[in-house]
Structure formats: structure tokens, C-alpha cells
Design a protein around this motif. Structure first.
Motif, PDB file in Angstrom:
ATOM      1  N   ALA A   1      12.896 -10.237   8.317  1.00  0.00           N
ATOM      2  CA  ALA A   1      13.655 -10.311   7.065  1.00  0.00           C
ATOM      3  C   ALA A   1      12.740 -10.020   5.871  1.00  0.00           C
ATOM      4  O   ALA A   1      13.136  -9.311   4.928  1.00  0.00           O
ATOM      5  N   HIS A   2      11.518 -10.556   5.922  1.00  0.00           N
ATOM      6  CA  HIS A   2      10.544 -10.302   4.859  1.00  0.00           C
ATOM      7  C   HIS A   2      10.181  -8.820   4.799  1.00  0.00           C
ATOM      8  O   HIS A   2      10.053  -8.242   3.703  1.00  0.00           O
ATOM      9  N   ALA A   3      10.038  -8.200   5.961  1.00  0.00           N
ATOM     10  CA  ALA A   3       9.692  -6.770   6.025  1.00  0.00           C
ATOM     11  C   ALA A   3      10.802  -5.911   5.423  1.00  0.00           C
ATOM     12  O   ALA A   3      10.528  -4.923   4.732  1.00  0.00           O
ATOM     13  N   TYR A   4      12.045  -6.290   5.664  1.00  0.00           N
ATOM     14  CA  TYR A   4      13.167  -5.545   5.078  1.00  0.00           C
ATOM     15  C   TYR A   4      13.192  -5.701   3.553  1.00  0.00           C
ATOM     16  O   TYR A   4      13.514  -4.738   2.836  1.00  0.00           O
ATOM     17  N   ARG A   5      12.859  -6.889   3.070  1.00  0.00           N
ATOM     18  CA  ARG A   5      12.814  -7.092   1.616  1.00  0.00           C
ATOM     19  C   ARG A   5      11.731  -6.221   0.981  1.00  0.00           C
ATOM     20  O   ARG A   5      11.948  -5.627  -0.086  1.00  0.00           O
ATOM     21  N   ILE A   6      10.573  -6.150   1.638  1.00  0.00           N
ATOM     22  CA  ILE A   6       9.488  -5.307   1.126  1.00  0.00           C
ATOM     23  C   ILE A   6       9.906  -3.837   1.127  1.00  0.00           C
ATOM     24  O   ILE A   6       9.617  -3.087   0.186  1.00  0.00           O
TER      25      ILE A   6
ATOM     26  N   VAL B   1       0.443 -10.129  13.112  1.00  0.00           N
ATOM     27  CA  VAL B   1       1.471 -10.981  12.508  1.00  0.00           C
ATOM     28  C   VAL B   1       2.298 -11.597  13.630  1.00  0.00           C
ATOM     29  O   VAL B   1       3.017 -10.907  14.346  1.00  0.00           O
ATOM     30  N   VAL B   2       2.172 -12.890  13.815  1.00  0.00           N
ATOM     31  CA  VAL B   2       2.889 -13.626  14.869  1.00  0.00           C
ATOM     32  C   VAL B   2       2.637 -12.978  16.231  1.00  0.00           C
ATOM     33  O   VAL B   2       3.550 -12.834  17.045  1.00  0.00           O
ATOM     34  N   GLY B   3       1.396 -12.535  16.432  1.00  0.00           N
ATOM     35  CA  GLY B   3       1.038 -11.946  17.714  1.00  0.00           C
ATOM     36  C   GLY B   3       1.434 -10.487  17.861  1.00  0.00           C
ATOM     37  O   GLY B   3       1.253  -9.903  18.938  1.00  0.00           O
TER      38      GLY B   3
ATOM     39  N   ILE C   1       4.262   6.942   1.547  1.00  0.00           N
ATOM     40  CA  ILE C   1       3.478   6.578   2.733  1.00  0.00           C
ATOM     41  C   ILE C   1       3.704   5.108   3.089  1.00  0.00           C
ATOM     42  O   ILE C   1       3.864   4.759   4.256  1.00  0.00           O
ATOM     43  N   LYS C   2       3.739   4.260   2.062  1.00  0.00           N
ATOM     44  CA  LYS C   2       3.982   2.830   2.308  1.00  0.00           C
ATOM     45  C   LYS C   2       5.358   2.613   2.935  1.00  0.00           C
ATOM     46  O   LYS C   2       5.524   1.760   3.823  1.00  0.00           O
ATOM     47  N   ILE C   3       6.332   3.363   2.491  1.00  0.00           N
ATOM     48  CA  ILE C   3       7.684   3.249   3.060  1.00  0.00           C
ATOM     49  C   ILE C   3       7.685   3.645   4.535  1.00  0.00           C
ATOM     50  O   ILE C   3       8.291   2.972   5.373  1.00  0.00           O
ATOM     51  N   ALA C   4       6.982   4.727   4.840  1.00  0.00           N
ATOM     52  CA  ALA C   4       6.918   5.177   6.240  1.00  0.00           C
ATOM     53  C   ALA C   4       6.251   4.122   7.120  1.00  0.00           C
ATOM     54  O   ALA C   4       6.720   3.832   8.231  1.00  0.00           O
TER      55      ALA C   4
ATOM     56  N   ILE D   1       8.796  -2.488  10.697  1.00  0.00           N
ATOM     57  CA  ILE D   1      10.121  -3.017  11.022  1.00  0.00           C
ATOM     58  C   ILE D   1      10.516  -2.654  12.447  1.00  0.00           C
ATOM     59  O   ILE D   1      11.082  -3.482  13.186  1.00  0.00           O
ATOM     60  N   ASN D   2      10.227  -1.430  12.864  1.00  0.00           N
ATOM     61  CA  ASN D   2      10.558  -1.008  14.225  1.00  0.00           C
ATOM     62  C   ASN D   2       9.847  -1.885  15.264  1.00  0.00           C
ATOM     63  O   ASN D   2      10.450  -2.293  16.270  1.00  0.00           O
ATOM     64  N   ARG D   3       8.567  -2.165  15.022  1.00  0.00           N
ATOM     65  CA  ARG D   3       7.816  -3.006  15.960  1.00  0.00           C
ATOM     66  C   ARG D   3       8.347  -4.434  15.961  1.00  0.00           C
ATOM     67  O   ARG D   3       8.425  -5.088  17.004  1.00  0.00           O
ATOM     68  N   LEU D   4       8.718  -4.918  14.787  1.00  0.00           N
ATOM     69  CA  LEU D   4       9.275  -6.264  14.698  1.00  0.00           C
ATOM     70  C   LEU D   4      10.630  -6.334  15.394  1.00  0.00           C
ATOM     71  O   LEU D   4      10.949  -7.333  16.048  1.00  0.00           O
TER      72      LEU D   4
END
Length: 213
Positions: free
Chosen positions: A40-45, A90-92, A132-135, A141-144
């Protein structure tokens, strides 16, 4: 699937397994909650980065309208010279993170280019960095998402399969052993009664003989 053994050894085995499942499940569920929060945090970023990128495009469009002048060559003003992407735990889960980006710009005569070109180059660097940051954020997000799916499957396996099956097996074994114990008690009582009857008969031989006349 192996046939369920209805004995005390099997009961102890399934009891140990059930305790292990119930002990391990909370830590799994905690990690799932942490991953969900991180996702959820990653989507907000990602939303923030997209807003930043849109703001940069809007700034260039409104503040630098002179870019539409085709007489001015604004090609090849900057190039990515170096980019460093590291991985953070991040969380393993290993997630990509932009650590450094460097741009190179060919030198040009200030007299040959309008004064606003420097500002355009600055905004262009910011826009490329945001892109680049967006990519990279999408990769995070995909890995999460993959991690959440995997751990959710594990939690469901424990909650919906392993624990209920172990509880069911334990219940079956206990019922069987209880029935076996009850049958054994009944058999013992019957055997004891037969022994007492035989003993009583042998202790009264005259009564037994008279009973036969």
C-alpha cells in the motif's frame, strides 16, 4: 495419500504437527500484514511520483512555451552518464532502489542558445529522473505483489488445509482409541465375569452336581 494410522503414535505425530502449524501461522500472517502495508505504501509513492512527473510536464508546457519554436535545436542537450540501482531488503524481499543518477551535457555557446535552455535542461533532468523512479517503483510493486500472493497462499494452506486436516485426524484417532478402550473394558468385564462364574462353580462342586441331577 497415505492411510491414516489409528494409533497412539499417529496421534502424537498429528498433535505435534498441529502445535507446530498453530505456532508458525501467526508469524506468517504477521509477515503478510507487513507486506500488505508495504505494498500500500509503494502504491502511494507511485502516485506521488506520477503526480510529480505530471507537474513537471505541466511546468514545461506552461512556463516554456518557446519549446514549440522549431528553429531552436534542443536535441541531445543531456544524456544519462551513470545510473546506480541498488537492492534494499524490505520484509525479507529484495526491492530495487535508485541510489544515484548522473547526467552529462554537451557544452554549447550561451550566445547560440536562448537563456531558457538552461532551465529546460534542469527540468528535463528532473523529468527523466522521475520517469526512472516510476519504472523502478513499478518493479518494487510487482515484486511485492508476487510476495503477497505467495505468502497468502501459505497462510491459506495453513488455515484451510493443514490445521483443519490435522484437527480432523486427531479427532478420528481419539474416537477410534476411545472406542477401542471401551471395547477392551467391556471384554475385560465379560472375561472377569466368566472367570468368576467358573470359580464359583468350582468352589461349590456338590451344588453343581445336584444341579446336574
Amino acid at each position: 495419500m497415505a492411510r491414516l494410522q489409528l494409533n497412539k503414535s499417529s496421534l502424537a505425530k498429528h498433535t505435534r504437527a498441529l502445535k507446530s502449524y498453530k505456532r508458525f501461522l501467526p508469524s506468517l500472517d504477521l509477515k503478510r500484514q507487513q507486506l500488505l502495508a508495504e505494498r500500500a505504501h509503494a502504491y502511494r509513492i507511485l502516485d506521488e511520483l506520477k503526480s510529480e512527473e505530471e507537474a513537471l510536464y505541466h511546468f514545461v508546457k506552461t512556463q516554456l512555451p518557446m519549446l514549440s519554436n522549431s528553429d531552436i535545436d534542443i536535441s541531445n542537450l543531456i544524456a544519462i552518464e551513470d545510473i546506480t540501482v541498488a537492492e534494499e531488503n524490505v520484509v525479507g524481499i529484495k526491492l530495487p532502489s535508485l541510489k544515484h543518477i548522473a547526467f552529462s551535457a554537451p557544452s554549447y555557446s550561451f550566445l547560440a542558445k536562448p537563456h531558457w535552455v538552461d532551465n529546460y535542461c534542469l527540468q528535463l533532468k528532473k523529468t527523466v529522473t522521475a520517469t526512472i523512479k516510476i519504472a523502478l517503483q513499478k518493479q518494487r510493486i510487482n515484486r511485492l505483489e508476487e510476495a503477497v500472493a505467495t505468502i497468502t497462499q501459505r497462510v491459506n494452506l495453513f488455515e484451510q488445509v493443514l490445521i483443519p486436516q490435522a484437527e480432523h485426524n486427531i479427532k478420528r484417532i481419539r474416537i477410534f482409541l476411545s472406542d477401542e478402550q471401551m471395547v477392551a473394558v467391556v471384554r475385560a468385564k465379560i472375561a472377569k465375569k466368566k472367570v468368576l462364574d467358573q470359580t464359583s462353580s468350582l468352589s461349590n462342586p456338590i451344588d453343581s452336581a445336584e444341579g446336574m441331577l
